[in-house]
Write an enzyme that holds these catalytic residues in place. Structure first.
Site, PDB file in Angstrom:
ATOM      1  CD  GLU A   1      -2.937  -1.136   2.298  1.00 34.48           C
ATOM      2  OE1 GLU A   1      -3.901  -1.921   2.277  1.00 34.48           O
ATOM      3  OE2 GLU A   1      -2.675  -0.423   3.303  1.00 34.48           O
TER       4      GLU A   1
ATOM      5  CG  HIS B   1      -8.323   0.974   2.819  1.00 32.01           C
ATOM      6  ND1 HIS B   1      -7.309   1.661   2.202  1.00 32.01           N
ATOM      7  CD2 HIS B   1      -7.723   0.092   3.665  1.00 32.01           C
ATOM      8  CE1 HIS B   1      -6.146   1.236   2.664  1.00 32.01           C
ATOM      9  NE2 HIS B   1      -6.370   0.277   3.531  1.00 32.01           N
TER      10      HIS B   1
END
Length: 292
Positions: free
Chosen positions: A151, A184
Site C-alpha cells: 500500500e 479501502h
C-alpha cells in the site's frame, strides 16, 4: 495547481483501480466455502495467499506509472529517488519517524500495558519461539508486512511522484490519501458477502474511509518531508499492530485512572504536534526534492 491535472489524476485513479482489482481476479471459492465456519472469507489462508500474489504483481506494475507520468525534467532525479528508494539519510529515516509515531501513540501504548507489564511484552518479543509461531500466521504476514509494504509503495511511493508533477507538495498530501481511502472501500464487498447488514456496512466503510484517509495524510507528509519509502512501511506496520485507540475501554476505566489515561492521550497528541516538523526536517534526511 497547473492546468486540470487530468492526466495525473487519471493515472492515480487507474493505479488505484488496478490495485483493488488485482485482489479480486482470483476465484476464491475455497475461501468462501471454508470460511463459513468463521464468517470471514478474507482471512482464509487461500484468499490471503492469492491476494499477496496480486499485490506483489502490483509492486512490479506501479513503478511503470512513475516512469510514464513522473518527473522527466532532470537527469539527477532518478526513478528510485522519486519513489523514496535511496541511501542518503536512511538511518534517521528509519529512527525519527518511528519515534514521532511512538509519541503520537503515547496514550494507547501506556493503556495497553496496564494489564500486561512491559517486561512481559519485551520478554515475548525477544523469544524466538514467539516469532517462529507468528511467522506461521498468514494474517500476520498480510497485516504487518504485505499490506503495509504494497500500500505504501503503490499509494505513496508511486502515486505522490505523479501528483507532484502538477500540484504543490501541500496539496498532494491532501489529494493522494483520498485515493487510498476510497481504495479501502472494497472491504465493503467482503462484509456484504458474509451477511453483514447494508446499513452497518455503510457506517463501517465510511469510518474506515475516514481513518485510512487521515493516516494517508500523515504518511504522505512523511514521504514528502523525508523523501524515503521505508519509514512509511515501518510506521504503517506499527499502526496496524496498534490498531485504533481503545477509547471505549479508557472511558470505562475508574477514576483516577481514566483521567490519567486521557491526559496521556492528550500529552502524546500535543507532543507529536510540536515535534512533527522538527523531526521531519528535510535536511536531516538529505531530501532536496520537495519543500513543505
Amino acid at each position: 495547481m497547473s492546468g486540470l491535472c487530468l492526466k495525473e489524476v487519471f493515472a492515480c485513479i487507474l493505479l488505484s483501480f488496478l490495485y483493488v482489482g488485482s485482489l479480486y481476479v482470483w476465484n476464491a471459492t475455497q475461501g468462501r466455502i471454508t470460511s463459513r465456519s468463521n464468517g470471514r472469507q478474507r482471512d482464509h489462508p487461500s484468499t490471503i495467499k492469492k491476494r499477496c500474489i496480486s499485490v506483489f504483481f502490483m509492486t512490479i506494475v506501479s513503478p511503470f506509472f512513475v516512469i510514464w507520468f513522473g518527473s522527466k525534467d532532470s537527469e539527477e532525479v532518478t526513478l528510485w529517488s522519486q519513489m523514496g528508494l535511496r541511501w542518503e539519510g536512511m538511518i534517521p529515516a528509519l529512527v525519527l519517524p518511528m519515534i514521532l509515531t511512538f509519541v503520537l501513540f503515547l496514550g494507547p501504548l501506556i493503556q495497553s500495558h496496564l494489564s500486561v507489564p512491559i517486561t512481559y511484552t519485551l520478554h515475548m518479543y525477544f523469544d524466538p519461539l514467539y516469532w517462529y509461531n507468528t511467522a506461521q500466521n498468514p494474517i500476520w504476514w498480510r497485516n504487518q508486512v504485505v499490506a503495509p509494504f504494497s500500500e505504501e509503495f503503490t499509494f505513496r511511493a508511486c502515486m505522490l511522484p505523479i501528483l507532484l508533477q502538477c500540484v504543490s507538495p501541500g496539496k498532494a498530501i491532501f489529494i493522494a490519501p483520498l485515493f487510498f481511502g476510497v481504495a479501502h472501500l472494497h472491504h465493503a464487498v467482503d462484509r456484504l458477502r458474509v451477511g453483514i447488514d447494508l446499513q452497518a456496512v455503510i457506517l463501517i466503510s465510511s469510518f474506515q474511509f475516514l481513518y485510512t484517509s487521515v493516516f494517508g495524510f500523515y504518511s504522505a507528509f512523511l514521504f514528502i518531508r523525508t523523501g524515503h519509502f521505508l519509514p512509511l512501511f515501518a510506521v504503517h506496520a506499527f499502526c496496524n499492530h496498534m490498531g485504533l485507540p481503545e477509547v471505549k475501554e479508557m472511558i470505562k476505566a475508574p477514576n483516577p485512572l481514566r483521567i490519567k489515561l486521557m491526559a496521556y492521550h492528550v500529552m502524546g497528541l500535543i507532543a507529536w504536534y510540536f515535534l512533527l516538523f522538527p523531526l521531519t526536517e528535510p535536511s536531516l534526511y538529505g531530501n532536496t526534492q520537495h519543500t513543505l
